[in-house]
Design an enzyme around this catalytic site. Structure first.
Site, short mmCIF file in Angstrom:
data_model
loop_
_atom_site.label_atom_id
_atom_site.label_comp_id
_atom_site.label_asym_id
_atom_site.label_seq_id
_atom_site.Cartn_x
_atom_site.Cartn_y
_atom_site.Cartn_z
CD GLU A 197 -3.07 -0.91 2.19
OE1 GLU A 197 -3.77 0.11 2.27
OE2 GLU A 197 -3.16 -1.85 3.01
CG HIS A 213 7.73 -28.03 7.21
ND1 HIS A 213 8.27 -29.25 7.56
CD2 HIS A 213 8.00 -27.18 8.23
CE1 HIS A 213 8.81 -29.15 8.77
NE2 HIS A 213 8.66 -27.90 9.20
CE LYS A 303 -12.16 0.22 1.44
NZ LYS A 303 -11.62 0.90 2.62
O1 PA5 Z 1 -4.79 1.01 4.77
C1 PA5 Z 1 -5.76 1.13 4.06
O2 PA5 Z 1 -6.13 2.22 3.57
C2 PA5 Z 1 -6.64 -0.09 3.74
O3 PA5 Z 1 -5.94 -1.27 3.90
C3 PA5 Z 1 -7.88 -0.05 4.67
O4 PA5 Z 1 -7.50 -0.27 5.98
C4 PA5 Z 1 -8.91 -1.12 4.22
O5 PA5 Z 1 -9.36 -0.84 2.92
C5 PA5 Z 1 -10.10 -1.19 5.16
O6 PA5 Z 1 -10.62 0.08 5.42
P1 PA5 Z 1 -10.91 0.49 6.93
O7 PA5 Z 1 -9.58 0.39 7.62
O8 PA5 Z 1 -11.41 1.88 6.88
O9 PA5 Z 1 -11.90 -0.49 7.44
#
Ligand code: PA5
Length: 310
Positions: A197, A213, A303
């Site tokens: 990310e 393993h 989303k």
């Molecule tokens: O770090 C991020 O932006 C994502 O991995 C979010 O955590 C993920 O999409 C889930 O969203 P939220 O943390 O708002 O539930």
């Protein structure tokens, strides 16, 4: 706030006073959350082994959820579809529900929500999202927080090694492969997701001893071996069996692993210092690539499009 300040704030986040209320009479725990929020459950699993802990990283919840289940939903935004679905299903089954969030629909849905500070990327709020779980189950003490805080401040002031590691990965364009060790599976996975990310690179994580393993055979023989950058996450209290495995794996598979060691003597300090080091490396790799580490526009667009298609 600059993204690097979000990362550096981990030292403050670990003193967060929020905690989930754990009722008597529960016999199992289910923690639901995705991505940067879901990691909180995974970290909790490395700390707590007294009762069964199941993670939900999808829409579905296990059939065994019942009124003796503590169901904790973690979503920084409070608007993540999978987590909200899971909460509704857990409620139908009579589970005891708690949440950790900065607000959104989740906070409206669950009365017992620990509200965390706004303004962060979910993944950089890892301390705020994890501490309420650990604190609720009394899994660390005040002195561990104080000691870890000092160690994290130290790392903030000496970021050079992390920058150099990121430069090394960048200059050879290698794919990070992160090996965890017992108690640190969540941290290895956290590193992988932060590379994904923040730096927008594919990465892979697995852990000792399980990797001995399966992955071991590929480590010896895989094609394009020179295209991977191997990390192993260790700590000073590591069991001899695991240290031996790392050494022998490296020899037999003819791979060099860059060892990154946690700091301090407690699980708490090792977990959070190792998380911090990975956060910095992925941050510097993003910068080196000229990429905004904060940007997760594809996740956000996905989303939105999913919401619109419902
Ligand atoms: O770090 C991020 O932006 C994502 O991995 C979010 O955590 C993920 O999409 C889930 O969203 P939220 O943390 O708002 O539930």
């Amino acid at each position: 706030m600059e993204y690097i300040d979000e990362i550096a704030s981990l030292k403050d986040q670990i003193s967060f006073s929020g905690q989930i209320e754990v009722p008597d009479g529960i016999d199992k725990i289910v923690i639901a959350g995705m991505g940067g929020s879901g990691i909180a459950g995974k970290i909790f699993q490395d700390f707590y082994t007294k009762k069964p802990v199941t993670l939900v990283n999808s829409y579905e919840i296990p059939e065994f959820v019942d009124p003796k289940t503590l169901f904790v939903a973690v979503s920084y935004s409070g608007n993540t579809e999978e987590t909200l679905y899971a909460v509704k299903k857990a409620r139908d089954k009579g589970a005891v529900i708690r949440a950790i969030s900065s607000g959104g629909s989740l906070a409206e849905l669950v009365d017992d929500t620990v509200i965390v500070p706004e303004g962060f990327q979910p993944r950089s709020a890892v301390g705020y999202l994890t501490i309420p779980l650990l604190r609720g189950f009394r899994l660390f003490g005040k002195s561990e927080v104080e000691k870890t805080k000092e160690l994290l401040v130290g790392e903030d002031m000496h970021k050079d090694p992390f920058q150099k590691l990121a430069d090394g990965i960048f200059s050879t364009k290698r794919i990070p492969v992160i090996f965890g060790t017992p108690g640190f599976n969540s941290v290895a996975y956290r590193w992988k997701t932060q590379f994904n990310e923040n730096a927008k690179v594919l990465a892979y994580s697995t852990s000792f001893p399980e990797l001995n393993h399966n992955d071991t055979m590929a480590l010896e023989n895989t094609y394009r071996k020179e295209e991977f950058y191997f990390f192993v996450l260790t700590h000073k209290q590591m069991e001899k069996e695991i240290a031996d495995r790392i050494r022998i794996t490296s020899k037999l598979c003819k791979i060099e692993m860059k060892e990154i060691e946690g700091d301090g003597t407690s699980l708490f300090s090792n977990v959070f210092t190792l998380i911090h080091k990975g956060d910095y490396i992925s941050y510097f790799l993003a910068k080196k690539r000229g990429i905004d580490p904060r940007n997760v526009s594809i996740i956000e667009n996905l989303k939105r499009e999913l919401r619109e298609s419902n």
